[in-house]
Design an enzyme around this catalytic site. Sequence first.
Site, PDB file in Angstrom:
ATOM      1  N   HIS A   1      -5.440 -12.461  -3.528  1.00  0.00           N
ATOM      2  CA  HIS A   1      -4.480 -12.750  -5.093  1.00  0.00           C
ATOM      3  C   HIS A   1      -4.803 -13.601  -5.855  1.00  0.00           C
ATOM      4  O   HIS A   1      -4.326 -13.543  -6.660  1.00  0.00           O
ATOM      5  CB  HIS A   1      -2.811 -13.025  -4.539  1.00  0.00           C
TER       6      HIS A   1
ATOM      7  N   SER B   1      -1.473  -7.059   2.340  1.00  0.00           N
ATOM      8  CA  SER B   1      -0.816  -7.914   2.983  1.00  0.00           C
ATOM      9  C   SER B   1       0.354  -7.062   3.683  1.00  0.00           C
ATOM     10  O   SER B   1       0.466  -7.785   4.770  1.00  0.00           O
ATOM     11  CB  SER B   1       0.842  -7.477   2.118  1.00  0.00           C
TER      12      SER B   1
END
Lengths: 155, 155, 155, 155, 155, 155
Positions: free
Chosen positions: C18, C130
């Site tokens: 990210h 994630s």
Amino acid sequence: MKKIALFPGSFDPFTKGHENVIQKASKIFDEIIIGVGENSTKNSLFSLDSRVRHIESIYATTPDIYVVSYSKKLTVELCTELGAPFIIRGLRDVKDFEYERSIAQMNHSLERHIETVFLVTDPEFNHINSTIVREISKNGGVIADFVTNSEILVK
Amino acid sequence: MKKIALFPGSFDPFTKGHENVIQKASKIFDEIIIGVGENSTKNSLFSLDSRVRHIESIYATTPDIYVVSYSKKLTVELCTELGAPFIIRGLRDVKDFEYERSIAQMNHSLERHIETVFLVTDPEFNHINSTIVREISKNGGVIADFVTNSEILVK
Amino acid sequence: MKKIALFPGSFDPFTKGHENVIQKASKIFDEIIIGVGENSTKNSLFSLDSRVRHIESIYATTPDIYVVSYSKKLTVELCTELGAPFIIRGLRDVKDFEYERSIAQMNHSLERHIETVFLVTDPEFNHINSTIVREISKNGGVIADFVTNSEILVK
Amino acid sequence: MKKIALFPGSFDPFTKGHENVIQKASKIFDEIIIGVGENSTKNSLFSLDSRVRHIESIYATTPDIYVVSYSKKLTVELCTELGAPFIIRGLRDVKDFEYERSIAQMNHSLERHIETVFLVTDPEFNHINSTIVREISKNGGVIADFVTNSEILVK
Amino acid sequence: MKKIALFPGSFDPFTKGHENVIQKASKIFDEIIIGVGENSTKNSLFSLDSRVRHIESIYATTPDIYVVSYSKKLTVELCTELGAPFIIRGLRDVKDFEYERSIAQMNHSLERHIETVFLVTDPEFNHINSTIVREISKNGGVIADFVTNSEILVK
Amino acid sequence: MKKIALFPGSFDPFTKGHENVIQKASKIFDEIIIGVGENSTKNSLFSLDSRVRHIESIYATTPDIYVVSYSKKLTVELCTELGAPFIIRGLRDVKDFEYERSIAQMNHSLERHIETVFLVTDPEFNHINSTIVREISKNGGVIADFVTNSEILVK
């Protein structure tokens, strides 16, 4: 009204995977026309004439399954000429699926009354791929496990 | 500082899908340069000159959108020459995505300051595919539904 | 006019992947707002409050990058409230791509002026996911290689 | 002999994409039964009863299209009970395709006489996804663009 | 018994991604033979002879890694000749995966005792793609970041 | 030195597809340990104990194949404890491939000496999917075609 469907392809060569698609399609439609196309961008390994005769040998005694060849013509035009509002396509893998979806959607844009029906083969035919069959044949391998009546095909 | 982006492609031909990408990109960037490339491995259906004039006809009166052609040059080199640190690419399907990701990552290896921005078209343009448009055109079909000003294109 | 973009996600947790997306996006947009969402269907591993503070710790001294949290609200509504007509999304793999494409197209249906921009990470971050980071954390593994300031996160 | 097909799904909710599939399927089959299933692993957003009444409202005046609900029963069993040897499934994207292919092949293993037919929607419906429609609905968004008679649905 | 594996490919050119595959495979197998094939359908950019010498230069001092070239021969035949019942293939992306799965399954049909083992590269090599490396080289770019000893390759 | 590999999974249940993977892997490795994991996020249909006994029943008389169960532990930790530097995974479809690639790359980040080896099943097992087998079992279907010794499994 008879339900007539076109199964178009280059069929270079027509494999047991294609046979499996026809077997399933023949439960849905009343008549199936196998349209063997001349590919405008790729050379085929087997001649158009040989590919047509090969498929005819497989369906010689099967009613309601016919073979035609075509070139320099849109698939949707051929459908209109033959009175076949349905197109049959086999789906083997993801790459197939995406390309076939675009073609089906573009064909529907060109002729709103034509619909494409997709079938997947039984698992034991899922890996049979004309491109790889051609590679095997070019390198001297035996393709009889993947292609019925393969002795009829002429390069 | 003006944000300038390059939209490279072979655009053989430039479709309504590409137009939709430009429309979205023009909200993000201050200036867009459409780079029409000569593909080193494939013959194009429409001549390079015809492809450039076709795209120019579409954006003749639109400010901040320009067309250039290039050949025998890396896309990242063209970016550097044009002062365009951004590359725009449209994503239509999974096959596109994987190839584009590799190219974006390799371009970033070659020139660390160049970034690629991906856009997806609106759904009604998702199926429009230059390869299939070419097939339709080669087989005598009408491509006006998929390509603006298609009468300008010369094979 | 300032170009403001929203980077929405559950960020459970916010990874180096990210961060890489933000770094690329900050070259394109003048201001980026990271919107940390409460997922209505899945329980998160890290609390919403902890996720927000974790991301704030990473961008504490970076101008033009802000963090907000939101729940029970459409992403396009949040965009409108924040005056952010652009949505940023990172694309890692094919599965991401297809889901993100549908969401981008549906968001555009809901609010025609909102556009989604996709970025791919550099290759060394491509595998950071994630879901897998959570699995590692749940099973007692160390996630510092994948998450900056991971000691701030509280389960 | 009448050709009867089952269109099974959770239809949580039934979207304009599903309608488009039915419209295409109704050209191929003589009778279509929409089978609304209770999903054993996921909670639905709309009640089974509400989902059935919603679909009935759409096809109230259309001949040869029926709605049934089922639970704790294999799809192939339902086919056998209804005398429907065909299963219809819509394909939207690659993820769908792979899961649907496995299910079709496993259903064919369970009952050799049952065949699955796949259809793709027209491009303008390709992005409509029940999962995303539910997210919009849960977050207070309006889903009327994606679902006919959406006011009938009760959470 | 020594475990011998063949790593076949066109290696046009052999990249750092291929090196990474060999490094992983050498932990599993006792001996690895790199089989450089002449592709029957595509022209290669680098000559077969140059490709072989390039790979030999990389493994000149590494024991148990050998290089052979082959043409007009099935990969499974080469395996049999070399006494190598294992085929190694690297997987980079989805497109690779599907094609490789079909080839592995067809090779196993041809010779039941031959098994294919797939490896994925480390993330930092995932984007390196021979096709794109060739494009860079053709357009005058430097490929040393992607290919060890690239100065040995001759077009 | 003996080559020991771990085949981890939830095996809920262990199918003929998994058996096919083991059969191929046993040609490559000297010893295989099947690690049956407790999934931290999903409830399993069959109890952990039942799954272990089921797999043991299949390999009761096969040398060099062992079964262990594990929970709250990283797969790479289990590898280290067992002295197994190799992880075996079966690849069925594209969705599998992408997730497995990320896990393999993240496991390699955590422990650089551990490598993952991927195998694809023979075509006739390609469609067998534990998720669908569970659905069939939950809805009262017979799973004996897909699972050896299925009578041993207890829900």
